[in-house]
Design an enzyme around this catalytic site. Structure first.
Site, PDB file in Angstrom:
ATOM      1  N   HIS A 278      50.592  41.981  57.243  1.00  0.00           N
ATOM      2  CA  HIS A 278      50.848  41.377  58.558  1.00  0.00           C
ATOM      3  C   HIS A 278      52.280  41.596  59.013  1.00  0.00           C
ATOM      4  O   HIS A 278      53.224  41.465  58.262  1.00  0.00           O
ATOM      5  CB  HIS A 278      50.441  39.908  58.604  1.00  0.00           C
ATOM      6  CG  HIS A 278      51.203  38.984  57.708  1.00  0.00           C
ATOM      7  ND1 HIS A 278      52.413  38.434  58.073  1.00  0.00           N
ATOM      8  CD2 HIS A 278      50.934  38.497  56.475  1.00  0.00           C
ATOM      9  CE1 HIS A 278      52.839  37.638  57.100  1.00  0.00           C
ATOM     10  NE2 HIS A 278      51.961  37.671  56.109  1.00  0.00           N
ATOM     11  N   GLU A 324      49.615  36.352  61.263  1.00  0.00           N
ATOM     12  CA  GLU A 324      48.984  35.751  60.082  1.00  0.00           C
ATOM     13  C   GLU A 324      49.552  34.368  59.821  1.00  0.00           C
ATOM     14  O   GLU A 324      48.863  33.440  59.430  1.00  0.00           O
ATOM     15  CB  GLU A 324      49.199  36.651  58.850  1.00  0.00           C
ATOM     16  CG  GLU A 324      48.420  36.231  57.604  1.00  0.00           C
ATOM     17  CD  GLU A 324      49.123  35.203  56.724  1.00  0.00           C
ATOM     18  OE1 GLU A 324      48.467  34.604  55.863  1.00  0.00           O
ATOM     19  OE2 GLU A 324      50.346  34.984  56.891  1.00  0.00           O
ATOM     20  N   GLU A 325      50.866  34.222  60.031  1.00  0.00           N
ATOM     21  CA  GLU A 325      51.556  33.016  59.583  1.00  0.00           C
ATOM     22  C   GLU A 325      51.133  31.745  60.299  1.00  0.00           C
ATOM     23  O   GLU A 325      51.011  30.695  59.679  1.00  0.00           O
ATOM     24  CB  GLU A 325      53.079  33.192  59.712  1.00  0.00           C
ATOM     25  CG  GLU A 325      53.682  34.244  58.783  1.00  0.00           C
ATOM     26  CD  GLU A 325      53.567  33.884  57.300  1.00  0.00           C
ATOM     27  OE1 GLU A 325      52.997  32.832  56.983  1.00  0.00           O
ATOM     28  OE2 GLU A 325      54.025  34.671  56.467  1.00  0.00           O
ATOM     29  N   HIS A 422      58.867  32.175  52.769  1.00  0.00           N
ATOM     30  CA  HIS A 422      59.150  31.380  53.982  1.00  0.00           C
ATOM     31  C   HIS A 422      60.552  30.787  54.014  1.00  0.00           C
ATOM     32  O   HIS A 422      60.787  29.800  54.704  1.00  0.00           O
ATOM     33  CB  HIS A 422      58.124  30.236  54.145  1.00  0.00           C
ATOM     34  CG  HIS A 422      56.717  30.702  54.305  1.00  0.00           C
ATOM     35  ND1 HIS A 422      55.661  29.836  54.448  1.00  0.00           N
ATOM     36  CD2 HIS A 422      56.166  31.941  54.351  1.00  0.00           C
ATOM     37  CE1 HIS A 422      54.538  30.520  54.572  1.00  0.00           C
ATOM     38  NE2 HIS A 422      54.817  31.796  54.509  1.00  0.00           N
TER      39      HIS A 422
END
Lengths: 454, 454
Positions: A278, A324-325, A422
């Site tokens: 992604h 995606e996140e 992240h």
């Protein structure tokens, strides 16, 4: 005599085919390690573009850049697939501190993706620590109303595969706010999903589900060290208060794109094998492991095929998924378009577990398919690839799940992944060139073997 | 009926033994990951003591510290084994630069261990680049006399196991000076043994063999980036000169020690199983990977046995060897004393390949022994330990080689190892706590299985 000849031919053809497969794998690995492109692409994505949160300038630059780079590879077709994505912005840097009579103590903090802001002056409230939603329920409104709920269940260190430890904790981050609202909490702070003790807060998506705007409360992550500190201090001084402020904002939806390129299959052009990662990332670091690595490895798979002169029988398609996140819009859109076009997908592989030393793959497929695949493990042995197990694949390829489709995920060594995931240190220098390149060659090898044997 | 009962008992006993082995491995892994000591020990060794070159204050402090820590474990015996070691000191920081009409260009450099100094004013000479000793011989005295020989054969990136790439290059560092002297060279500069392009020079041992002092020439390593630069510039300007200076010195021999601790075997106390790493390190970083990791993992093996209540049948001995890097005196001394005392060694395992995610072991043993061991791989599968191969063991345990002795080396993931090996960045922050702990548990598991089955 006839039988013997047949046996001879069979043995000969098996050993010949074995040899040519070994040779092709070696070509992929040699080319990736000696003359790879993946690391240079990642350098550009990470150091020239940077973070790529959906709807950000970085995300749009990444669409443009990867499209241009795919154009240069001489594929049969490269295109952008439009997809609407949510745009969330962090705003001014967050801050949080414990208010105490002896002075304030800083807590490194970041808003969770999708959260609302605090009021302009921030929130000041007492803190109540819980480990899970059962504890929350037991405490009830009497103990929680008006307070900040502090979720502090750590990732389980004794689980060998760190993704299992993540899976066992992430409900606090994703659903913590929605659950705490039920009992009148004014905000939630979540211990970062990190197996290490350090000072970096880790963001990630959260969801209010169908909570009306008026009931939404701010949600943020604090670093693991800060979580340890807050836990100690709140035990010593149960009525201590935390002040925190964040200015994040949901900005509705904007136009973005999946980036797609393909090599048309020579024998079965209507059967498609997808490889992807992604393109979006969180905004704190530059998203080198999550998922810059998966993006450039997927691009490299097609380049390695071109470079080694391998012409796939089935159509091979690289898909760089957007969002995606915090929405999975790219993965859903790709599957939706495929369904509408009645495209037949044979296989889809995602790399979204970091650019670390590859160990193997997990598969979402039938037992019969898995049996065929597991037999290839001997071909991967020289490359120290040993992990072939049934299990999950990847979030973006998940929506392609249907009868007969083989889904897979690259499984790199996972020990360091959540040190960076992240967080602000998910940066280019955390990726090792060889490990990234080994992953790309491993992925190309699997696509090749699927192409040859299915 | 009798046969059936026997079969039942056999199956029962096999499955029971399997289960108890599985349980013991799980105890080792759980204890190491949840309640490990190895990372704290490494923190002290690396951050409080620092580098530990043989004969240095750091080495002596490390002897004292590890002895004290072993004393705390409640082992049956802890002692120091005296060994004389060479003392070599780096002196003032080295420097090197390309002298050019447009200005000087810095070359990050460090003396090789064991090298002599340059004259006080340094050496200024033309440079001749070679890739190997054959090329050197072909050039001969006519082209080499009076010049600095620059060895620039890079590590081979297409070798999956980086130790093989190291083995294919390290002759330049170890024997480069002695070979170049034959043709009248005045010094040698060696491309660092590093698969990455960066600015750090990597030291390591070199040897003059029996060259008289008067013929010794200085030897140093330059960073891989500096090697690329020098190679380019010397092609453009063949008569360019390099100036370099180093002040290192061989200081003869001094007293040092191997640190040893043991748990006496409950059934075969006269058969010894060794686990070890080397206590000395190079002086540029703090030697966290090489070999602080091996030291603390080896200590942890005995602690894990105590902590989980496992009482070995054979005697288990941790040996922290002194002087692996530039003399191997500790390993030789240990084997020598063992021989004189007629001690029987069953097994010796070394961890000296970095504190990275463990993949398995290599073994130096008979085929029969290996067959038994390889059958245990299924027990290691939940821990993603898959590499069981015949091959080398470790430098320090090598001298124990004799009929019947099983030697082994821990094999962690090797992809990043030479990024740090013998360089200033081999520091504590390059070691991941979980990876270190997984290695210790993997080692304890192997010792346990040897103990149970031999």
């Amino acid at each position: 005599m006839k039988n013997l000849t047949f046996l001879f031919l069979l043995v000969f053809s098996i050993s010949f085919s074995q040899t040519s497969e070994e040779q092709q794998l070696k070509k992929f690995y040699d080319t990736s390690l000696l003359n790879g492109q993946s690391y240079d692409w990642l350098d550009y994505l990470s150091n020239r573009i940077g973070s790529r949160l959906s709807g950000s300038v970085g995300a749009e630059l990444a669409v443009k850049y990867t499209k241009e780079e795919l154009d240069k590879l001489g594929l049969d077709k490269v295109w952008l697939q439009p997809v609407m994505v949510p745009k969330w912005v962090r705003g001014a840097k967050e801050y949080a501190y414990i208010k105490s009579s002896t002075g304030n103590t800083n807590l490194p903090v970041c808003a969770l993706g999708g959260s609302v802001a605090t009021p302009a002056l921030g929130i000041t409230a007492e803190v109540i620590e819980v480990k899970n939603f059962e504890e929350l329920k037991e405490l009830g409104e009497a103990k929680i109303k008006g307070k900040i709920v502090f979720y502090n269940r750590p990732m389980q260190a004794d689980l060998i595969q760190t993704f299992n430890a993540y899976g066992g904790c992430v409900d606090q981050r994703v659903h913590g706010a929605k659950e705490a609202v039920k009992y009148g909490a004014v905000a939630v702070l979540v211990r970062s999903m990190n197996l290490r003790l350090d000072d970096l807060p880790h963001t990630g998506t959260m969801s209010y589900d169908d909570l009306p705007d008026s009931e939404k409360i701010p949600a943020a992550a604090i670093s693991t060290n800060a979580a340890e500190l807050l836990s100690t201090m709140v035990k010593l001084t149960p009525d201590l208060k935390v002040h925190f402020k964040q200015s994040c904002e949901n900005k509705g939806e904007v136009q973005s794109y999946n980036v797609i390129g393909e090599i048309k299959g020579s024998e079965k052009p209507d059967e498609i094998m997808v490889v992807g990662g992604h393109l979006d990332s969180w905004d704190l670091g530059d998203g080198s492991h999550d998922d810059g690595a998966g993006v450039v490895q997927s691009m490299e798979v097609l380049r390695l095929m071109k470079e080694t002169g391998y012409k796939p029988k089935h159509t091979v398609r690289v898909v760089l998924f957007m969002n995606e996140e915090n929405g999975l819009r790219g993965g859903l859109k790709y599957a939706d378009v495929a369904k509408n076009k009645k495209e037949k997908h044979l296989f889809a592989l995602e790399s979204d577990a970091g650019g670390f030393s590859p160990r193997g793959f997990s598969f979402d497929c039938t037992d019969e398919q898995f049996e065929t695949i597991a037999n290839w493990s001997i071909l991967f042995k020289p490359y120290l690839i040993h992990y072939f197990e049934k299990g999950g694949s990847g979030a973006d390829v998940g929506p392609l799940k249907a009868d007969g489709v083989i889904l897979a995920g690259l499984r790199p060594d996972s020990q360091r992944y959540f040190d960076y995931h992240h967080a602000a240190n998910d940066r280019f220098d955390a990726v090792n060139k060889r490990e990234l390149e080994l992953g790309a060659a491993t992925m190309a090898s699997l696509l090749y073997l699927i192409d040859q044997n299915f």
